[in-house]
Design an enzyme around this catalytic site. Structure first.
Site, PDB file in Angstrom:
ATOM      1  N   ASP A 169     -33.645  -3.629  -1.359  1.00  0.00           N
ATOM      2  CA  ASP A 169     -32.631  -2.660  -0.949  1.00  0.00           C
ATOM      3  C   ASP A 169     -31.306  -3.243  -1.416  1.00  0.00           C
ATOM      4  O   ASP A 169     -30.673  -4.023  -0.706  1.00  0.00           O
ATOM      5  CB  ASP A 169     -32.680  -2.461   0.562  1.00  0.00           C
ATOM      6  CG  ASP A 169     -31.793  -1.314   1.016  1.00  0.00           C
ATOM      7  OD1 ASP A 169     -31.823  -0.256   0.376  1.00  0.00           O
ATOM      8  OD2 ASP A 169     -31.066  -1.486   2.005  1.00  0.00           O
ATOM      9  N   CYS A 228     -28.158   3.060  -1.380  1.00  0.00           N
ATOM     10  CA  CYS A 228     -27.572   4.185  -0.631  1.00  0.00           C
ATOM     11  C   CYS A 228     -26.350   4.703  -1.389  1.00  0.00           C
ATOM     12  O   CYS A 228     -25.293   4.918  -0.813  1.00  0.00           O
ATOM     13  CB  CYS A 228     -27.210   3.773   0.798  1.00  0.00           C
ATOM     14  SG  CYS A 228     -26.100   2.358   0.919  1.00  0.00           S
TER      15      CYS A 228
END
Length: 488
Positions: free
Chosen positions: A195, A248
């Site tokens: 991530d 994100c």
């Protein structure tokens, strides 16, 4: 977030015109419905929770929330998760503080669900803090085996370990390292989560000030770092293993272009898997951007746009390493002294009435002078890089008398048969505020003075001291108690 902060955040959320006039306009041709996209960024984000599967079912958590006057909504595609109103302060509720649930944005919960995790796999979380995804991985492995959770920042590692302690995660070793330089001696992994650090453009609904602070050129600067991390993930993945790359952010420079470049470097040794995310309306990865044409398989990546699912923005790519490649030798494992703690462990057995074979399910060793750490029995941490922590710190032996930590009490509490004190709602609130309060006559009659495991409605809260003077002293940690509001 308190009500005043929530109102201030809502007031500062951008209007569609502000979105259109901002740097986000560069994505107009990527979005299927620009007006809906711009409007969605002006709405506050729901609060998403997942129930800790080691302690409570999602049905049990729903019952607690409904009794509190809330209307939790199931999240389609995430059977263990619930949505609550944007202004709700999940982190200050009693059930959150004692690890019955964790707050994590819905789209951030998706990567772990796509990694095909099974007990027995060895897993690396390369950029792990603050630890929500790490905990998801740990529980997907039944809180057994070996997960290594790495982060480059020592401060973020402390926050990560705090979440793992609160949730009772036993199969994780934390390390502080630049993951792009992860050592070969640390071994290969069946599954790797990257991530990646990114420009966070998809978090505007939570961080509206990003619209003014963001520098679009930052995506170009972050790209080399993201490529280095993904390149290392490919190296550290076992043949036949999976790598989940996520961000994100909306920027193709940090998403599809990064993945495309690493695939080209690997020359067929790694391929993109098709991703299916039931319950979520997703878009394919970008194959054209600023004059560059990408390989058509980049459409196998998935984009989550805020207006399609009432979420933040997110990007996911799932890479599979060719199974026929040669595997590396197994890593050298850390040497842990585990045979010198019988006195402390026998004391816990006798005091709390635990079964004689209770400790056989765990590995226990002393990592610091403060006391004992507890891990899953089959946890096998590598020797390098050096660990910041392994398992949870569960028994403090540098005090007299020794006592379980709060994370230790939360773990063993459901199994104790003696010295357990059930609190009322008012006592629960006083306990979580670290106050001294009075027991009832029935509580005094049922428990001799000394350490007790405090619980509420059967859910363990932590350690308390029942003094001979007839008062109860909370031992709830100060770093956790500031979260609580005393709300039902």
């Amino acid at each position: 977030m308190n009500q005043r902060t929530a109102r201030a955040s809502a007031a500062s959320l951008p209007t569609p015109d502000q979105i259109a006039d901002s740097w986000l306009g560069r994505y107009r041709d990527l979005v299927d419905d620009w007006d809906a996209f711009a409007e969605s960024l002006g709405r506050p984000l729901p609060v998403a929770l997942w129930a800790n599967p080691a302690r409570i079912s999602v049905e049990g958590l729903t019952e607690l929330l409904v009794e509190q006057g809330l209307s939790p909504q199931p999240i389609q595609g995430l059977p263990n998760a619930l949505n609550l109103p944007p202004a709700f302060r999940a982190g200050q509720q009693w059930w959150y503080c004692v690890g019955l649930a964790h707050a994590q944005e819905a789209v951030s919960q998706l990567p772990v669900t796509l990694m095909d995790l099974k007990p027995g796999q060895r897993v690396l979380d390369m950029c792990a803090a603050p630890g929500g995804k790490t905990a998801q991985i740990a529980f997907a492995l039944d809180n057994r085996g070996t997960v290594v959770a790495n982060d480059i920042s020592y401060g973020r590692i402390k926050a990560l370990q705090g979440n793992l302690d609160r949730l009772g995660v036993l199969n994780v070793t934390t390390t502080q390292s630049d993951a792009s330089n992860w050592p070969t001696a640390g071994g290969q992994f069946d599954r790797i989560l990257l991530d990646a650090p990114c420009s966070s453009e998809g978090t505007i609904r939570r961080n509206p000030s990003l619209l003014q602070r963001h520098d679009p050129a930052g995506s170009e600067r972050l790209g080399p770092r993201q490529r280095a991390l993904l390149r290392k993930a490919v190296q550290r993945c076992r043949p036949g293993g999976l790598i989940l790359y996520s961000t994100c952010t909306f920027a193709p420079e940090e998403n599809e272009l990064v993945v495309a470049d690493i695939l080209a470097e690997c020359e067929g040794r790694v391929r993109l898997r098709t991703i299916d995310i039931p319950g979520f309306d997703t878009a394919p990865g970008v194959t054209e951007w600023l004059g560059r044409t990408l390989p058509p398989e980049l459409a196998r990546c998935r984009r989550l746009w805020p207006h399609r699912n009432d979420t933040g923005g997110f990007f996911i790519a799932l890479l599979e390493k060719e199974a026929g490649l040669p595997a590396e030798p197994e890593p050298e494992l850390a040497t842990l002294a585990e045979s010198e703690h019988d006195e402390w462990l026998d004391g816990l057995l006798s005091k709390y009435g635990l079964p004689e074979d209770y400790w056989s399910r765990y590995r226990i060793n002393r990592q610091t002078r403060r006391g004992l750490h507890l891990m899953a029995a089959d946890h096998a941490p590598p020797a390098v890089p050096p660990a910041e922590g392994r398992g949870i710190f569960f028994h403090r032996t540098n005090v007299r008398p020794p006592k379980p930590t709060t994370s230790g009490a939360l773990l063993i509490g459901p199994d104790v048969t003696r010295f357990r004190l059930e609190l009322s709602r008012e006592q629960r609130d006083a306990y979580l505020r670290r106050e001294i309060f009075a027991p009832t006559p029935e509580q005094l009659a049922a428990n001799p003075p000394g350490q007790v495991i405090a619980s509420y409605r059967g859910h363990v809260l932590g350690i308390a001291i029942l003094h001979r003077s007839g008062v109860i002293e909370s031992q709830f940690p100060s770093r956790w108690s500031g979260r609580t509001t005393g709300t039902d």
